[in-house]
Design a protein around this motif. Sequence first.
Motif, mmCIF file in Angstrom:
data_model
loop_
_atom_site.group_PDB
_atom_site.id
_atom_site.type_symbol
_atom_site.label_atom_id
_atom_site.label_comp_id
_atom_site.label_asym_id
_atom_site.label_seq_id
_atom_site.Cartn_x
_atom_site.Cartn_y
_atom_site.Cartn_z
ATOM 1 N N SER A 1 0.837 -1.186 0.000
ATOM 2 C CA SER A 1 0.000 0.000 0.000
ATOM 3 C C SER A 1 0.874 1.239 0.000
ATOM 4 O O SER A 1 1.959 1.246 0.575
ATOM 5 N N CYS A 2 0.388 2.279 -0.629
ATOM 6 C CA CYS A 2 1.049 3.575 -0.605
ATOM 7 C C CYS A 2 -0.012 4.627 -0.355
ATOM 8 O O CYS A 2 -0.909 4.814 -1.183
ATOM 9 N N VAL A 3 0.089 5.291 0.778
ATOM 10 C CA VAL A 3 -0.859 6.333 1.156
ATOM 11 C C VAL A 3 -0.238 7.683 0.855
ATOM 12 O O VAL A 3 0.883 7.966 1.284
ATOM 13 N N PHE B 1 -1.632 15.815 -1.944
ATOM 14 C CA PHE B 1 -1.856 15.716 -3.379
ATOM 15 C C PHE B 1 -3.313 15.990 -3.727
ATOM 16 O O PHE B 1 -4.210 15.716 -2.919
ATOM 17 N N ALA B 2 -3.528 16.517 -4.930
ATOM 18 C CA ALA B 2 -4.807 16.365 -5.601
ATOM 19 C C ALA B 2 -4.726 15.012 -6.288
ATOM 20 O O ALA B 2 -4.163 14.884 -7.373
ATOM 21 N N PHE B 3 -5.267 13.991 -5.654
ATOM 22 C CA PHE B 3 -4.943 12.617 -5.956
ATOM 23 C C PHE B 3 -5.109 12.253 -7.426
ATOM 24 O O PHE B 3 -4.268 11.539 -7.997
ATOM 25 N N ASP B 4 -6.164 12.712 -8.051
ATOM 26 C CA ASP B 4 -6.448 12.327 -9.427
ATOM 27 C C ASP B 4 -5.570 13.031 -10.453
ATOM 28 O O ASP B 4 -5.620 12.697 -11.636
ATOM 29 N N LYS C 1 -9.447 6.879 -0.328
ATOM 30 C CA LYS C 1 -8.432 6.661 0.695
ATOM 31 C C LYS C 1 -7.080 7.237 0.325
ATOM 32 O O LYS C 1 -6.123 7.088 1.090
ATOM 33 N N ASN C 2 -6.984 7.880 -0.841
ATOM 34 C CA ASN C 2 -5.710 8.404 -1.331
ATOM 35 C C ASN C 2 -4.618 7.333 -1.286
ATOM 36 O O ASN C 2 -3.493 7.584 -0.841
ATOM 37 N N THR C 3 -4.962 6.152 -1.760
ATOM 38 C CA THR C 3 -4.078 5.009 -1.624
ATOM 39 C C THR C 3 -3.964 4.252 -2.939
ATOM 40 O O THR C 3 -4.960 4.071 -3.647
ATOM 41 N N VAL C 4 -2.753 3.823 -3.251
ATOM 42 C CA VAL C 4 -2.507 2.940 -4.374
ATOM 43 C C VAL C 4 -1.974 1.624 -3.825
ATOM 44 O O VAL C 4 -1.243 1.608 -2.824
#
Length: 132
Positions: A21-23, A27-30, A76-79
């Motif tokens: 996981s990477c939180v 950022f403006a996530f998109d 969740k701002n997560t990849v």
Amino acid sequence: EVQLQASGGGLVQAGGSLRLSCVASGFAFDDWYWGWFRQAPGKEREGVSCISNRDKSTYYADSAKGRFTISSDNAKNTVYLQMNSLKPEDTAVYFCAAMKASTRKSLLLPRIWVLAYEYNYWGQGTLVTVSS
């Protein structure tokens, strides 16, 4: 403040699975593309996977195709990087990274996602060890 925090690494037997996981914060996530890279001792950092959080396009290294899956959860701002059928050669420190999105880069992404220098921010890395 921009921060990327990678987690989920560990020790696993060959054939096993891990989910990294990477939180992200700050950022403006998109508006960013998200990559996973890995670096084994004595080797160069290599791109493993990338996702566009704007259109969900994904890219994989040949070594990862069919075994790894990248995904993101914008709420969740997560990849994530789901890693299945792990092999000892997957042993490395895994890093998440963010590349600022643009129309131009969206066209170039299939070619540039593997280039570490195209990424603006990096997480601290998480160690994955696959034993045989």
